[in-house]
Design a protein around this motif. Sequence first.
Motif, PDB file in Angstrom:
ATOM      1  N   ARG A 373       0.854  -1.188   0.000  1.00  0.00           N
ATOM      2  CA  ARG A 373       0.000   0.000   0.000  1.00  0.00           C
ATOM      3  C   ARG A 373       0.890   1.239   0.000  1.00  0.00           C
ATOM      4  O   ARG A 373       1.821   1.344   0.799  1.00  0.00           O
ATOM      5  CB  ARG A 373      -0.909  -0.005   1.233  1.00  0.00           C
ATOM      6  CG  ARG A 373      -1.604  -1.356   1.423  1.00  0.00           C
ATOM      7  CD  ARG A 373      -2.468  -1.388   2.665  1.00  0.00           C
ATOM      8  NE  ARG A 373      -3.698  -0.652   2.434  1.00  0.00           N
ATOM      9  CZ  ARG A 373      -4.311   0.077   3.361  1.00  0.00           C
ATOM     10  NH1 ARG A 373      -3.807   0.183   4.570  1.00  0.00           N
ATOM     11  NH2 ARG A 373      -5.423   0.711   3.064  1.00  0.00           N
ATOM     12  N   GLU A 410      -1.584  -0.964  -3.992  1.00  0.00           N
ATOM     13  CA  GLU A 410      -2.839  -0.283  -3.708  1.00  0.00           C
ATOM     14  C   GLU A 410      -2.503   1.168  -3.427  1.00  0.00           C
ATOM     15  O   GLU A 410      -1.611   1.469  -2.633  1.00  0.00           O
ATOM     16  CB  GLU A 410      -3.508  -0.930  -2.491  1.00  0.00           C
ATOM     17  CG  GLU A 410      -4.864  -0.360  -2.165  1.00  0.00           C
ATOM     18  CD  GLU A 410      -5.527  -1.125  -1.011  1.00  0.00           C
ATOM     19  OE1 GLU A 410      -5.867  -2.311  -1.205  1.00  0.00           O
ATOM     20  OE2 GLU A 410      -5.689  -0.543   0.076  1.00  0.00           O
TER      21      GLU A 410
ATOM     22  N   GLU B  15     -10.110   6.657  -1.175  1.00  0.00           N
ATOM     23  CA  GLU B  15     -10.086   5.199  -1.116  1.00  0.00           C
ATOM     24  C   GLU B  15     -11.514   4.695  -1.243  1.00  0.00           C
ATOM     25  O   GLU B  15     -12.446   5.353  -0.800  1.00  0.00           O
ATOM     26  CB  GLU B  15      -9.477   4.740   0.213  1.00  0.00           C
ATOM     27  CG  GLU B  15      -7.982   4.886   0.228  1.00  0.00           C
ATOM     28  CD  GLU B  15      -7.401   4.689   1.623  1.00  0.00           C
ATOM     29  OE1 GLU B  15      -7.868   3.790   2.344  1.00  0.00           O
ATOM     30  OE2 GLU B  15      -6.487   5.453   1.983  1.00  0.00           O
ATOM     31  N   ASN B  44     -10.210  -0.321  -9.027  1.00  0.00           N
ATOM     32  CA  ASN B  44     -10.192  -1.221  -7.872  1.00  0.00           C
ATOM     33  C   ASN B  44      -9.429  -0.612  -6.710  1.00  0.00           C
ATOM     34  O   ASN B  44      -8.268  -0.287  -6.811  1.00  0.00           O
ATOM     35  CB  ASN B  44      -9.683  -2.621  -8.243  1.00  0.00           C
ATOM     36  CG  ASN B  44      -8.323  -2.567  -8.908  1.00  0.00           C
ATOM     37  OD1 ASN B  44      -7.922  -1.493  -9.357  1.00  0.00           O
ATOM     38  ND2 ASN B  44      -7.619  -3.670  -8.948  1.00  0.00           N
ATOM     39  N   GLY B  45     -10.128  -0.443  -5.603  1.00  0.00           N
ATOM     40  CA  GLY B  45      -9.473   0.064  -4.406  1.00  0.00           C
ATOM     41  C   GLY B  45      -9.543   1.561  -4.195  1.00  0.00           C
ATOM     42  O   GLY B  45      -9.400   2.033  -3.089  1.00  0.00           O
TER      43      GLY B  45
END
Lengths: 433, 143
Positions: A373, A410, B15, B44-45
């Motif tokens: 992340r 992410e 997010e 996505n995400g």
Amino acid sequence: MAPWNPRTEEMPPDELRRLQFKLAKSLVYRLYSFNEFYRRRMKEANVHPDDIRSLEDVAKLPFMYKRDLRDGYPDKIFTAERNELVRYHVSSGTTGKPTVVGYTERDIENWSESLARGFSSCGLGRGDVIQVSYGYGLFTGGLGAHYGAERVGATVLPTSVGNTERQVELMQDLHVTAIACTPSYLLHMGEVAEKMGVSIKNDTDLRMGFLGAEPWSEQMRGRIEEWLGIRAYDIYGTSELSGPMFTECAEQEGIHVWGDLALVEIVDPATGEVLEAGEQGELTITMLQKEALPMVRYRIGDLTAVEEGVCACGRTHPRIGRIRGRVDDMLIIRGINVFPSQVEHALLEIPQVGKHFQIVVDRKGALDSMLVRVEVSEEAFSDKITDLMVIKKAVEHRLRSSLNVSVDAELVEPGSLPRFEGKSKKVVDRRSL
Amino acid sequence: MEKSYIVKQISIFSENRPGRLAAVAGALRDAGINIFAFSIAEANGFGVVRALVDRPEDAHRTLTELGFRVSFTDVIGVKMRDEPGGLSEIASVLGDAGINIEYAYAYSGRDGAVLILRVDQAEDAVRQILARGGELLKASFSQ
């Protein structure tokens, strides 16, 4: 920078090795003769002090591990009497029972001497003000750096960790020139300063940092130096050996481990076999002059390599390279070894993401999955999803090529990843094995 | 001249998890900022919230102070006939002129339907639409 103790720091390598052998030999005799724990250990390993006929023979001695300290809790393996101790430090015990380390007056003396050599090798001395933002108390960082800095005549500002806005104010008001803290905490401080409208580079006198207590990379050094306008030096130590003890010199070419105080071996983490200079392995140290707790062939668990040659600064003692990670931090993802420091190293080459990251490891079915992340940097933020997907793919590609493991990236909101004031914890392992 | 039709949209990185839109909307409400139009683009995400508001500078500051990643984007707002063929007309003008639409969203307000467009050549798009008798939102609409 001029040596603090030229006779020792610039001792010819042969002479240094002879001194190390003499110290190791007398240490082993002392331990065998006067300490039950060490005598039993040596007997079990079928080695007698008479078998130590050269420095290489130290490799015949059995290893010590953290569990020896835990099993000996609190002071069963100390080699000094209780009334000879002048201080205790105690580990946090976050990964098990705490470990207790005792110090005689001479142990504290040598600890300060070791750091005094390191600090002065980077030019710290009288006229400097050093802010010690390592924790004070049972943790060794604060007091260790404190005594070392006082020894070289610097003015110490013992701020400890936390209350960061006040730390920034004091840094300005008291004209602080040096800081000792974790690299994570310095980054945090830089961000807090910016929120306060203070640029550490332009609005303070800070010019050097002694950063350690967690692994950090060369890229991180570059970023810190450029952003904060300082020279950043690596500092190394661990509570079992005293605390923070060894630093880089102004050459920034590895951490000088003073050979008269500590004997370094790098061993294969799997076999325990001693590796050649330059080979990566587990750092193993014997404290040659410790009175209260010598720690013979102590397997620290940190991965690095040793460099034997004389440094450009003229100091002759061995140097260790950057800590690549810990044997027990090493993640095994689909059979491949991955260190959080490698992830940091790779991310720092991608300007579109910030300096904070988190690794989440999971197991989907039979396969390990690794998610990293990252925070999107301000300059890179685009309102087009396709642009953001390009960043995500770039991070995945970069990590894949440097780790040899496929990684999901992410993108998360700025400030949403945890910040750390002490040691950072960047891995969340959700696998139940 | 064309510039007076280029509208400042705010874009917010978010997010993709419960409560994030509520946090954005709540912050704008507390600052007394009115949202004319908005859309959410989702991957996505994460997602990007895009909005036209009455005080874009204030909205940018408010959301940035809360820690959001916020940027401005130049968009144009084309008034559409609120009947069959309205969208087709505008899309054809831009298509004929070789102008690419990167994204679009629409709202129907008191004065009729408006199509918000991010295009690769905003000033060129403004010229083409005006030349063909189209009507555009003024930049002053959101300042």
